[in-house]
Scaffold this active site. Structure first.
Site, PDB file in Angstrom:
ATOM      1  N   ASN A  54      -4.028   2.989   3.249  1.00  0.00           N
ATOM      2  CA  ASN A  54      -4.042   1.433   2.824  1.00  0.00           C
ATOM      3  C   ASN A  54      -3.000   1.447   1.640  1.00  0.00           C
ATOM      4  O   ASN A  54      -2.903   2.100   0.869  1.00  0.00           O
ATOM      5  CB  ASN A  54      -5.390   0.881   2.764  1.00  0.00           C
ATOM      6  CG  ASN A  54      -6.013   1.011   4.114  1.00  0.00           C
ATOM      7  OD1 ASN A  54      -5.672   0.954   5.115  1.00  0.00           O
ATOM      8  ND2 ASN A  54      -7.518   0.893   4.022  1.00  0.00           N
TER       9      ASN A  54
ATOM     10  N   ARG B 289      -6.976   3.268   9.803  1.00  0.00           N
ATOM     11  CA  ARG B 289      -6.433   4.746   9.380  1.00  0.00           C
ATOM     12  C   ARG B 289      -7.139   5.926  10.167  1.00  0.00           C
ATOM     13  O   ARG B 289      -6.347   6.941  10.597  1.00  0.00           O
ATOM     14  CB  ARG B 289      -6.879   4.785   7.693  1.00  0.00           C
ATOM     15  CG  ARG B 289      -5.859   3.946   6.873  1.00  0.00           C
ATOM     16  CD  ARG B 289      -6.508   4.190   5.490  1.00  0.00           C
ATOM     17  NE  ARG B 289      -7.751   3.720   5.393  1.00  0.00           N
ATOM     18  CZ  ARG B 289      -8.552   3.951   4.463  1.00  0.00           C
ATOM     19  NH1 ARG B 289      -8.146   4.738   3.500  1.00  0.00           N
ATOM     20  NH2 ARG B 289      -9.963   3.703   4.495  1.00  0.00           N
TER      21      ARG B 289
END
Length: 79
Positions: free
Chosen positions: A22, A4
């Site tokens: 996620n 990320r």
């Protein structure tokens, strides 16, 4: 693997907006907005490069459409 964080950095470098997070299934989902060529660059990065420690088994891009104005002002990580 910090996917990320690297995705956020790459999005800002390319110049697209949106978010990444996620999932409970151990995958990553995101929404990317911007000019078509920049979105395509981001899609290429997501499917071929990713973070240094990541393993990309497959990518799935869906719900692609043209929009008249951006819905986001930056790119962020969602939790």
């Amino acid at each position: 693997v910090c996917f990320r964080m690297y995705t956020e950095g790459e999005a800002k470098k390319i110049g697209v907006v949106g978010w990444v997070k996620n999932t409970s299934k151990g995958t990553v989902t995101s929404q990317v907005q911007g000019p078509e060529e920049k979105v395509n660059s981001m899609k290429s990065w997501l499917s071929k490069v990713g973070s240094p420690s990541s393993r990309i088994d497959r990518t799935n891009f869906s719900n692609e459409k043209s929009i008249s104005k951006l819905e986001y002002s930056n790119f962020s990580i969602r939790y």
